[in-house]
Design an enzyme around this catalytic site. Structure first.
Site, PDB file in Angstrom:
ATOM      1  N   TYR A 151       0.814  -1.224   0.000  1.00 31.60           N
ATOM      2  CA  TYR A 151       0.000   0.000   0.000  1.00 31.60           C
ATOM      3  C   TYR A 151       0.844   1.268   0.000  1.00 31.60           C
ATOM      4  O   TYR A 151       0.312   2.364  -0.018  1.00 31.60           O
ATOM      5  CB  TYR A 151      -0.908   0.043   1.230  1.00 31.60           C
ATOM      6  CG  TYR A 151      -2.080  -0.874   1.098  1.00 31.60           C
ATOM      7  CD1 TYR A 151      -3.345  -0.370   0.831  1.00 31.60           C
ATOM      8  CD2 TYR A 151      -1.923  -2.233   1.197  1.00 31.60           C
ATOM      9  CE1 TYR A 151      -4.414  -1.207   0.677  1.00 31.60           C
ATOM     10  CE2 TYR A 151      -2.988  -3.090   1.043  1.00 31.60           C
ATOM     11  CZ  TYR A 151      -4.230  -2.566   0.786  1.00 31.60           C
ATOM     12  OH  TYR A 151      -5.297  -3.391   0.628  1.00 31.60           O
ATOM     13  N   LYS A 218       2.631 -13.985   6.329  1.00 32.18           N
ATOM     14  CA  LYS A 218       2.889 -14.939   5.247  1.00 32.18           C
ATOM     15  C   LYS A 218       4.401 -15.202   5.224  1.00 32.18           C
ATOM     16  O   LYS A 218       5.047 -15.206   4.174  1.00 32.18           O
ATOM     17  CB  LYS A 218       2.371 -14.286   3.957  1.00 32.18           C
ATOM     18  CG  LYS A 218       2.106 -15.173   2.805  1.00 32.18           C
ATOM     19  CD  LYS A 218       1.069 -16.227   3.034  1.00 32.18           C
ATOM     20  CE  LYS A 218       1.223 -17.233   1.913  1.00 32.18           C
ATOM     21  NZ  LYS A 218       0.921 -18.582   2.205  1.00 32.18           N
ATOM     22  N   ASP A 268      -2.966 -17.798   5.147  1.00 36.80           N
ATOM     23  CA  ASP A 268      -3.939 -18.690   4.485  1.00 36.80           C
ATOM     24  C   ASP A 268      -4.585 -19.620   5.501  1.00 36.80           C
ATOM     25  O   ASP A 268      -5.793 -19.889   5.457  1.00 36.80           O
ATOM     26  CB  ASP A 268      -3.315 -19.456   3.315  1.00 36.80           C
ATOM     27  CG  ASP A 268      -1.904 -19.935   3.595  1.00 36.80           C
ATOM     28  OD1 ASP A 268      -1.218 -19.302   4.414  1.00 36.80           O
ATOM     29  OD2 ASP A 268      -1.480 -20.942   3.008  1.00 36.80           O
ATOM     30  N   ASP A 292      -6.337  -6.129   5.188  1.00 35.52           N
ATOM     31  CA  ASP A 292      -7.392  -5.646   4.295  1.00 35.52           C
ATOM     32  C   ASP A 292      -8.342  -6.804   3.964  1.00 35.52           C
ATOM     33  O   ASP A 292      -9.562  -6.706   4.138  1.00 35.52           O
ATOM     34  CB  ASP A 292      -6.728  -5.110   3.017  1.00 35.52           C
ATOM     35  CG  ASP A 292      -7.700  -4.354   2.139  1.00 35.52           C
ATOM     36  OD1 ASP A 292      -8.861  -4.172   2.552  1.00 35.52           O
ATOM     37  OD2 ASP A 292      -7.309  -3.944   1.030  1.00 35.52           O
TER      38      ASP A 292
END
Ligand code: NAP
Length: 406
Positions: A151, A218, A268, A292
């Protein structure tokens, strides 16, 4: 306007007078309808809790289409100045100008005030239609880093001279061969940015006596960005909260330990666990893009973004801007139709942040009770058996009546 006083920030704490001036942006599209409903509920909650002793003096500031119409600017400098001067603010949804110099007004506001934590509480209100079987098992507060990650706006378009320069530099200096027709984005994740966000999440967990803080990342793939976020999180807890937190692998079952558990999960896996066993998550700290996706997915689990509140906060300087999480829903503009709960609950978050906890609780309880009367706006009515559809303003009246115990 009646005389009010400024909220100030001293020694790391907000000082809120009994008659604070708070700037608001009513928003575009359905914004004015929602804002009228929201301000009514917030004022009523303050009046119920403190009679006339406390009162918010609202100060309108402009942004979005209304600002453009009146001043020729989508985000006038005076608006930013007002939020800086008064520390807090609240806003309805804003139209994103198409093709202008500003990518998004919301992003611009967050960057100008360095609102580094996007805070999204996700809880279930009884009877709200939900796509999952046990939505009441979801009760989380997501702290999403708001200034870094993909972002940051560091992107180069495929085929441009700039991207060619970058690609040849990467080839020469690192031996990284990237297809020449690629667009390229940069994902910065800093220790400073990660630690201040995770600190906010742990402080919140400590002050609210929550059970755990989960670092969602992640890091199995992106080791030096997302993986570092995880590592810096455990490091911060160890260094700054040695007596108040405990890493998950040192928790002794049935020991009566009241310390906050620090744990982590890969993004995930978070998505499946949040559906299968949501009660294992409490306060969440995560990077910008993960946050987000997660915030909206979790909001859907408990009834959709028409109900989801949000706050963007800089805890180091006290700045905070609370906002509807949905957009302007332009097709319903001026119809007094949409659900005002997102801004109303964002108002409750703001009152809580100000230390006016009783009023925040009154609003949450008023909304909860209003929904159980089944007099609700169209979005809920179309999914609730036996519900009566009421307008946006009528729904605000139902909430006020329930807060007042009428
Ligand atoms: P949107 O305005 O959120 O509307 C999408 C749909 O969500 C609506 O058609 C409606 O569904 C439902 N919805 C939204 N707000 C609702 C409410 N208060 N009560 C009940 N249902 C609600 O998304 P969009 O159409 O993609 O975006 C429109 C504009 O808003 C764009 O200019 C966008 O950039 C801007 N936007 C602003 C913000 C912000 O300021 N924070 C956030 C997102 C988008 P149904 O059609 O099923 O009734």
């Amino acid at each position: 306007m009646e005389n009010g006083e400024k909220i100030i920030f001293e020694n790391g704490k907000l000082k809120v007078p009994d008659r604070p001036i708070i700037p608001f942006i009513e928003g575009d599209g359905t914004g004015p309808d929602i804002w009228r409903a929201a301000v009514r509920v917030m004022d009523k909650a303050v009046e119920i809790c403190w009679g006339g002793k406390r009162k918010i003096l609202w100060k309108e500031v402009l942004a979005g289409e209304k600002a453009f119409r009146k001043t020729g600017s989508w985000l006038p400098d005076e608006t930013i100045k007002a939020f800086q001067e008064h520390r807090l603010g609240i806003k309805g949804p804003l139209t994103t100008p198409v093709g202008g110099g500003i990518r998004s007004l919301n992003v611009a506001l967050r960057q100008k005030l360095d609102l580094y934590a996007c805070v999204r509480p996700v809880r279930y209100f009884d009877d709200v239609p939900s796509p999952v079987k046990n939505p009441h098992r979801v009760n989380m507060v997501v702290f999403r880093e708001n200034t870094e990650d993909v972002y940051a706006g560091l992107e180069l378009e495929a085929g441009t001279d700039k991207v060619k320069t970058l690609l040849s530099y990467l080839e020469e200096s690192f031996g990284w061969h990237i297809r020449p027709d690629s667009g390229v984005g940069i994902k910065p994740i800093s220790r400073t940015g990660s630690r201040r966000l995770i600190r906010a999440a742990i402080d919140f967990a400590v002050s609210r006596k929550r059970k755990s803080v989960t670092l969602v990342h992640k890091g199995n793939i992106q080791k030096f960005t997302e993986g570092a976020f995880r590592r810096w999180g455990y490091e911060l807890a160890r260094e700054e909260y040695p007596d108040l937190t405990v890493p998950w692998d040192q928790v002794k079952e049935s020991s009566g330990d009241s310390r906050i558990i620090i744990q982590d999960v890969i993004a995930d896996n978070f998505f499946q666990q949040a559906l299968l066993r949501p009660e294992q998550f409490d306060v969440i700290a995560t990077t910008n893009l993960n946050g987000d996706y997660m915030s909206d997915a979790l909001a859907a689990q408990v009834g959709g973004i028409g109900m989801a509140p949000g706050g963007n906060i800089n805890y180091q300087e006290g700045y905070a801007l609370f906002e509807a999480t949905h957009g302007t829903a332009p097709k319903y503009a001026g119809m007094d139709k949409v659900n005002p709960s997102s801004v109303i609950l964002s108002g409750a978050m703001m009152l809580d942040y100000m230390g006016w906890h009783e009023a925040a609780k009154a609003i949450e309880s008023g909304i909860g009770k209003a929904i159980t009367t089944r007099k609700v706006t169209y979005d809920l009515a179309r999914l609730m058996k036996g519900a009566e559809e009421v307008s946006c303003s009528r729904f605000a009246e139902v909430i006020c009546a329930n807060m007042a115990g009428e």
